[in-house]
Write a protein that holds these residues in place. Structure first.
Motif, mmCIF file in Angstrom:
data_model
loop_
_atom_site.group_PDB
_atom_site.id
_atom_site.type_symbol
_atom_site.label_atom_id
_atom_site.label_comp_id
_atom_site.label_asym_id
_atom_site.label_seq_id
_atom_site.Cartn_x
_atom_site.Cartn_y
_atom_site.Cartn_z
ATOM 1 N N ALA A 675 -2.747 36.051 58.364
ATOM 2 C CA ALA A 675 -3.266 34.930 57.582
ATOM 3 C C ALA A 675 -4.630 34.513 58.111
ATOM 4 C CB ALA A 675 -2.300 33.755 57.622
ATOM 5 N N ASN A 676 -5.439 33.924 57.191
ATOM 6 C CA ASN A 676 -6.748 33.419 57.585
ATOM 7 C C ASN A 676 -7.095 32.236 56.694
ATOM 8 O OD1 ASN A 676 -9.156 33.289 59.036
ATOM 9 N ND2 ASN A 676 -10.242 34.541 57.505
ATOM 10 N N MET A 677 -7.931 31.338 57.212
ATOM 11 C CA MET A 677 -8.372 30.160 56.467
ATOM 12 C C MET A 677 -9.890 30.075 56.484
ATOM 13 S SD MET A 677 -5.993 26.799 57.142
ATOM 14 C CE MET A 677 -6.109 26.887 58.920
ATOM 15 N N THR A 678 -10.459 29.743 55.336
ATOM 16 C CA THR A 678 -11.887 29.431 55.251
ATOM 17 C C THR A 678 -12.053 28.139 54.464
ATOM 18 O OG1 THR A 678 -12.132 30.790 53.263
ATOM 19 C CG2 THR A 678 -12.593 31.852 55.387
ATOM 20 N N PHE A 679 -13.211 27.462 54.638
ATOM 21 C CA PHE A 679 -13.441 26.163 54.010
ATOM 22 C C PHE A 679 -14.747 26.168 53.242
ATOM 23 C CE2 PHE A 679 -11.151 25.474 58.015
ATOM 24 C CZ PHE A 679 -9.996 24.893 57.533
ATOM 25 N N ASN A 680 -14.758 25.456 52.141
ATOM 26 C CA ASN A 680 -15.967 25.270 51.331
ATOM 27 C C ASN A 680 -16.039 23.790 50.939
ATOM 28 O OD1 ASN A 680 -18.258 25.703 49.807
ATOM 29 N ND2 ASN A 680 -17.094 26.266 47.973
ATOM 30 N N PRO A 681 -17.016 23.081 51.507
ATOM 31 C CA PRO A 681 -18.088 23.531 52.401
ATOM 32 C C PRO A 681 -17.571 23.799 53.814
ATOM 33 C CG PRO A 681 -18.180 21.175 52.173
ATOM 34 C CD PRO A 681 -17.123 21.621 51.216
ATOM 35 N N ALA A 682 -18.353 24.577 54.537
ATOM 36 C CA ALA A 682 -17.935 24.924 55.888
ATOM 37 C C ALA A 682 -18.052 23.735 56.830
ATOM 38 C CB ALA A 682 -18.779 26.085 56.412
ATOM 39 N N LYS A 683 -18.998 22.775 56.528
ATOM 40 C CA LYS A 683 -19.148 21.564 57.310
ATOM 41 C C LYS A 683 -19.268 20.386 56.349
ATOM 42 C CE LYS A 683 -21.182 23.442 61.517
ATOM 43 N NZ LYS A 683 -20.744 24.812 61.268
ATOM 44 N N CYS A 702 -14.906 16.361 49.000
ATOM 45 C CA CYS A 702 -13.727 17.225 48.901
ATOM 46 C C CYS A 702 -14.040 18.588 49.525
ATOM 47 C CB CYS A 702 -13.303 17.417 47.449
ATOM 48 S SG CYS A 702 -12.561 15.945 46.724
ATOM 49 N N VAL A 703 -13.015 19.165 50.127
ATOM 50 C CA VAL A 703 -13.140 20.476 50.762
ATOM 51 C C VAL A 703 -12.052 21.378 50.194
ATOM 52 C CG1 VAL A 703 -13.048 21.768 52.912
ATOM 53 C CG2 VAL A 703 -14.044 19.475 52.886
ATOM 54 N N THR A 704 -12.437 22.566 49.813
ATOM 55 C CA THR A 704 -11.475 23.556 49.308
ATOM 56 C C THR A 704 -11.103 24.519 50.436
ATOM 57 O OG1 THR A 704 -12.343 23.433 47.066
ATOM 58 C CG2 THR A 704 -11.049 25.390 47.643
ATOM 59 N N THR A 705 -9.821 24.596 50.701
ATOM 60 C CA THR A 705 -9.313 25.503 51.737
ATOM 61 C C THR A 705 -8.784 26.767 51.072
ATOM 62 O OG1 THR A 705 -8.644 23.632 53.080
ATOM 63 C CG2 THR A 705 -7.708 25.773 53.645
ATOM 64 N N GLU A 706 -9.325 27.897 51.432
ATOM 65 C CA GLU A 706 -8.810 29.176 50.927
ATOM 66 C C GLU A 706 -7.956 29.826 52.021
ATOM 67 O OE1 GLU A 706 -10.567 32.785 48.337
ATOM 68 O OE2 GLU A 706 -11.337 32.711 50.401
ATOM 69 N N VAL A 707 -6.690 30.048 51.717
ATOM 70 C CA VAL A 707 -5.751 30.676 52.646
ATOM 71 C C VAL A 707 -5.413 32.055 52.100
ATOM 72 C CG1 VAL A 707 -3.569 30.486 53.856
ATOM 73 C CG2 VAL A 707 -4.820 28.422 53.219
ATOM 74 N N CYS A 708 -5.677 33.078 52.892
ATOM 75 C CA CYS A 708 -5.429 34.454 52.464
ATOM 76 C C CYS A 708 -4.374 35.091 53.358
ATOM 77 C CB CYS A 708 -6.722 35.272 52.505
ATOM 78 S SG CYS A 708 -7.957 34.739 51.294
ATOM 79 N N ASN A 769 -5.754 28.627 47.000
ATOM 80 C CA ASN A 769 -6.706 27.556 47.297
ATOM 81 C C ASN A 769 -6.002 26.204 47.267
ATOM 82 O OD1 ASN A 769 -8.927 29.266 47.533
ATOM 83 N ND2 ASN A 769 -9.246 29.280 45.307
ATOM 84 N N GLN A 770 -6.376 25.366 48.201
ATOM 85 C CA GLN A 770 -5.889 23.990 48.246
ATOM 86 C C GLN A 770 -7.091 23.100 48.547
ATOM 87 O OE1 GLN A 770 -2.877 23.177 47.417
ATOM 88 N NE2 GLN A 770 -2.000 25.223 47.419
ATOM 89 N N ASN A 810 -4.651 27.394 63.526
ATOM 90 C CA ASN A 810 -5.298 26.095 63.470
ATOM 91 C C ASN A 810 -6.800 26.293 63.407
ATOM 92 O OD1 ASN A 810 -2.957 24.056 64.159
ATOM 93 N ND2 ASN A 810 -2.746 25.774 65.568
ATOM 94 N N LYS A 811 -7.426 25.609 62.456
ATOM 95 C CA LYS A 811 -8.887 25.654 62.351
ATOM 96 C C LYS A 811 -9.406 24.240 62.109
ATOM 97 C CE LYS A 811 -9.764 30.445 61.080
ATOM 98 N NZ LYS A 811 -10.574 31.334 60.227
ATOM 99 N N THR A 812 -10.664 24.051 62.404
ATOM 100 C CA THR A 812 -11.274 22.727 62.262
ATOM 101 C C THR A 812 -12.439 22.790 61.291
ATOM 102 O OG1 THR A 812 -12.662 23.155 64.192
ATOM 103 C CG2 THR A 812 -10.604 21.954 64.564
ATOM 104 N N VAL A 813 -12.622 21.687 60.568
ATOM 105 C CA VAL A 813 -13.799 21.482 59.722
ATOM 106 C C VAL A 813 -14.668 20.482 60.454
ATOM 107 C CG1 VAL A 813 -14.645 20.933 57.433
ATOM 108 C CG2 VAL A 813 -12.325 21.802 57.724
#
Length: 943
Positions: A675-683, A702-708, A769-770, A810-813
């Protein structure tokens, strides 16, 4: 949470910095393995027959099987033992007895199959078929029973190919026995002598190609009463000796009688047979009158290979109350007549009537000669060997442990290429160093194994009773088949039975042995109980030496339930069984299963350890306890085997036996889930309108979290169209009491945690996406932690997830650091310049201006260290000054201007988190300025 601020007034400029707090999140330790404990097959049998004592997985043209040893099968009558075949995959788990004892036979022997314990040793053959042994198998030589052991070599179609009994020797049934009787007048009553003869002779089988008996009596003279060839059956001789006359005489010419018997009674003319063992039994009640002939007469007997048994009758000495010195002298004379060792050849009795008490002992010593090919009973070596007590098949041949050999010192017999190799009694020890070895009864051969190295095969055997602490011998065979010991491993606790269980393991599958595991199941734990211990030795493949790394398992560390009562007995006997198990979880490394059959009130359990490169992981990955009715199956974990795929899914399954039953456990397939997580926007930038959204009547960033996810099954047997249901949950600000963001839900509800599931195909990558919205609070000093937990929705079905991969991430924005002008700390979170706190003091002053005069105030703020939160500039002015409201907020006589979100660093707080600034440079971080003003002036302060 306090806000940080920069305040500028006519009296004070104040700057405060707060650091960024760093959080560390530990992933939960997952101890899971892929043995399915809820499904599988169970086979049951009589507990009293020890059904389940040994097990083996087996396959032939008819199908797949579990072979189960039942060494006491046949209770309560014969208890010959046997092996059962139990079908797998047919829908019928009824086991069938193979009836091996009936068809396991050694020709030309009087076999004793009662209590032979067939099935107590059971190993499969790499070339097909299997070997089942009954180490208590015996045979009769005369009246003596010998326990040599026997193994049945069984084909893949369950047919006995041959019986393997390397310790059996053909009985040397022909003995020429001459009894030399003292018939002097001091023998009284003579009837007690004839009673002794009758009782003794009735145990001897007399006949052609059997034993012959001659009788010589003496006093002052010598008379041949019975020639060796005179009687051809026992009853006829018994009838004759009832009336055997006493020789009489006032002298005891013992050495005349012995020498006459040697020269005449053993002559062919009286029936002596060439090549047949010669035995002489001398019965006398007094010191000889021709003692001076002792050395010559006995020397001649030695030259003629006559084995002599001496019996001293003390009746006349006791009747005449002779002194102890006289008795001792007489006994020493009869000891000189007897062959060595004296414990086997010399007897003394209190009187003539007591002769009957030694008949059985004397008979057993003489009958022992019927099973030996040497000239003396000291050649008694392999007759009680129990060959087959342990067995191991390798590419070089079959190793058979013989714990009873050489007075229970033990040995290892090897059968290879049609040749039987039986090491001599001193080949496993150095008699110069270990002088007392012969009396130690070390049980060498209790278990046997072999290890493969680049330079050939090492053979390994355990002697658990050696010196009371046990030892393991690693050896090679020379070109002349002699034992060459290369290393000895020693136990460290008395009575632990170190070396009773051995197992070698090729962890990485390169055909060379990596580990040797040695069980000490009676190792005494801290609570004074037999908790057991397993020693793991790593093999240096080129130096052929093993180095130690012990592991053990007690009931108070094995599983949490058993630790609720600290006074609970912990006698698990961990290490009673150790099995090398082929790669069960498809990670490329072979595994180990260790039995603790005494755990949990003798119900038992098995622990699985995971292979890791060329060693084992220290922590077990799965505990398999006994299940079902505890009254039916005891000592679960007594036997273990796992080398085959028995249900066709391409994964090795494991079979575990206890007394009264065995269970076959399926190994479930293993899947990898990444699994991996990315964020848009990244900051996140709370100042800008970009990425803002509206929900529930509120606007915020608002931030969109993409979980793959990527899901793949390890085995090649699975259907590529198979699906798995993945469950996952996302949590915002998991380490904070109140979250600073919430997920946007379709039902207008919001929460910091969201849980969902979806289907995914094998070898598919799928993303979801969440979106979450930041709270209205401006509390964004720290990064926002987003936690993802994921796994299978139904863990009881389908494959299991690889225990080596994480089940959460666990990841941080992080906040976007915005500054003015060129001093930008956006990307690094800290700058290399010093922090600055400015204090500006003004003395009493009046600034006079015209009515239309304009005052310009320019303030430059630069952050040169760690992050400050919610930085502001506050300008205070007198009520008679008008301020045109623009981008800042006007509140009466104060103007508040937001500089930016996390922006300025605090020297004092930052030092708590590894400030990069040296103490020597911190003195310029503050300054005090005092400026007296007397004239109207325009002033500009730059900080």
């Amino acid at each position: 949470m306090r806000n940080n601020a920069i305040q500028l007034s006519t009296t004070l400029l104040y700057v405060t910095f707060f650091p960024l707090v760093v959080f560390a999140v530990l992933l939960a330790c997952v101890l899971s393995f892929n043995v399915d404990q809820k499904n599988g097959l169970s086979f049951s049998g009589p507990l009293e027959d020890m059904f389940g004592y040994t097990i083996q997985q087996f396959e032939n043209s008819e199908g797949k099987w579990v072979l189960i040893g039942s060494p006491l099968s046949g209770q309560p009558a014969k208890r010959t033992g046997d092996v059962y075949k139990c079908p797998v995959g047919t829908g019928d788990n009824k086991c069938v007895k193979l009836e091996l004892p009936k068809n396991t036979t050694v020709p030309n022997l009087r076999e004793v199959k009662e209590n032979m314990t067939m099935g107590s040793t059971l190993v499969t053959n790499p070339n097909g078929g299997f070997l089942a042994c009954g180490p208590q198998y015996g045979y009769m030589c005369g009246q003596q029973q010998f326990i040599s052991g026997v193994c049945a070599n069984v084909s893949s179609s369950f047919q006995i190919l041959n019986s393997v009994a390397p310790a059996v020797q053909e009985c040397a049934k022909e003995l020429d026995i001459v009894i030399v009787l003292d018939g002097s007048n001091s023998i009284y009553p003579w009837s007690s002598i004839t009673d002794f003869l009758s009782r003794f002779l009735e145990k001897i089988e007399i006949g052609p190609k059997l034993s012959q008996v001659g009788i010589v009596s003496y006093g002052e003279t010598v008379t041949h009463r019975v020639n060796l060839s005179q009687f051809d059956n026992t009853p006829a001789l018994l009838d004759f000796v009832k009336d055997l006359p006493q020789q009489t005489g006032f002298k005891t010419m013992t050495f005349l009688g012995i020498d006459t018997a040697r020269k005449e009674a053993f002559m062919p003319e009286r029936g002596a047979r060439p090549g047949v063992k010669k035995v002489m039994v001398i019965v006398t009640d007094g010191e000889s009158h021709d003692f001076h002939n002792l050395d010559k007469v006995i020397g001649d007997c030695e030259e003629d290979d006559i084995e002599r048994f001496g019996i001293a009758v003390l009746g006349d000495y006791n009747r005449q109350n002779k002194s102890a010195e006289e008795v001792h002298k007489f006994i020493k004379e009869i000891e000189s007549i007897s062959s060595q060792p004296l414990r086997d050849h010399f007897f003394n009795v209190s009187d003539e009537f007591a002769l009957l008490n030694i008949v059985d002992a004397l008979g057993s010593r003489i009958f022992a000669l019927e099973a030996t090919t040497g000239n003396f009973t000291s050649s008694f070596e392999m007759e009680m060997s129990q060959t087959g007590f342990s067995a191991h098949t390798s590419k070089d041949g079959v190793l058979l442990g013989a714990v009873g050999a050489y007075d229970w010192n033990g040995t290892v017999v090897m059968q290879a290429a049609g040749e039987t190799i039986v090491p001599g009694k001193k080949q496993f020890y150095d008699p110069e160093i270990e002088a007392g070895y012969e009396g130690l009864a070390g049980y060498l051969g209790y278990d046997v194994q072999s290890a493969s190295t680049p330079d050939g095969v090492l053979y390994i055997t355990g002697a658990p009773r050696y010196n009371h602490t046990g030892r393991v011998v690693i050896y090679r065979l020379s070109e002349t088949n002699n034992v060459v010991v290369s290393q000895i491993l020693k136990g460290d606790q008395i009575g632990s039975y170190f070396g009773s269980v051995l197992q070698t393991l090729d962890v990485d599958g390169d055909s060379y042995t990596d580990l040797l595991l040695v069980g000490a199941p009676m190792y005494m734990g801290s609570e004074r109980n037999e908790q057991g211990q397993v020693y793991v030795y790593k093999l240096n493949k080129f130096e052929h030496q093993f180095t130690l790394k012990p592991i053990h398992q007690s009931c108070c560390t094995a599983h949490s339930d058993s630790c609720t009562n600290k006074n609970e007995p912990c006698g698990a006997r961990f290490g009673t069984a150790i099995a090398a198990v082929s790669d069960m979880n498809l990670d490329g490394f072979n595994d180990v299963a260790i039995g603790a059959p005494f755990e949990n009130d003798h119900r038992g359990a098995v622990y699985i350890y995971h292979g890791d490169k060329t060693t084992l992981k220290e922590k077990y990955v799965q505990r398999i306890p006994a299940g079902g009715d505890g009254e039916k199956v005891k000592f679960f974990g007594q036997s273990i085997h796992g080398v085959m795929d028995l249900n066709g899914d391409g994964i090795t399954d494991i079979t575990i036996g206890g007394l009264g039953g065995a269970s076959l456990f399926w190994s479930r397939d293993v899947a990898e889930l990444h699994a991996n997580m990315t964020f848009n926007p990244a900051k996140i930038n709370l100042q800008q309108s970009q990425h803002q959204c509206e929900h529930g009547g509120r606007k915020s960033v608002c931030v969109t979290t993409e979980v793959c996810f990527f899901y793949s099954i390890k085995s090649d047997q699975q259907d590529l169209d198979s699906f798995a249901e993945i469950s996952y949950s996302l949590t915002l600000d998991a380490l904070r009491a109140k979250a600073r963001a919430s997920f946007i839900a379709m039902d207008d509800k919001s929460d910091r945690r969201i849980t969902k599931a979806f289907l995914i195909r094998d070898r598919e990558r799928r993303c979801v996406n969440q979106t979450f919205m930041m709270s209205a609070r401006l509390d964004f000093r720290d990064p926002l932690l987003v936690s993802l937990e994921f796994g299978l929705a139904d863990e009881d079905q389908g494959p299991v997830l690889d225990e080596n991969l994480p089940k959460s991430i666990n990841k941080t924005v992080r906040p976007l650091y915005i500054t003015y002008k060129k001093h930008d700390c956006t990307l690094v979170g800290r700058c290399e310049h010093h922090n600055l706190t400015g204090f500006i003091y003004f003395s009493s002053m009046v600034i006079k201006v015209n009515d239309k005069a304009k005052i310009d105030v320019n303030i430059n703020v630069r952050n040169s260290k760690d992050n400050a939160y919610n930085t502001k500039v506050i300008l205070s002015f007198s009520p008679n000054i008008n301020y045109p409201e623009k981008d800042c907020t006007l509140n009466h006589t104060k103007v508040e201007c937001a500089v930016g979100y996390p922006f300025l660093g605090s020297n004092s707080e930052f030092l708590l988190f590894d400030s990069e600034e040296l103490p020597s440079t911190q003195g310029d971080n503050s300054v005090q300025i005092s400026i007296p003003v007397k004239y109207e002036a325009g002033l500009t302060f730059k900080v």
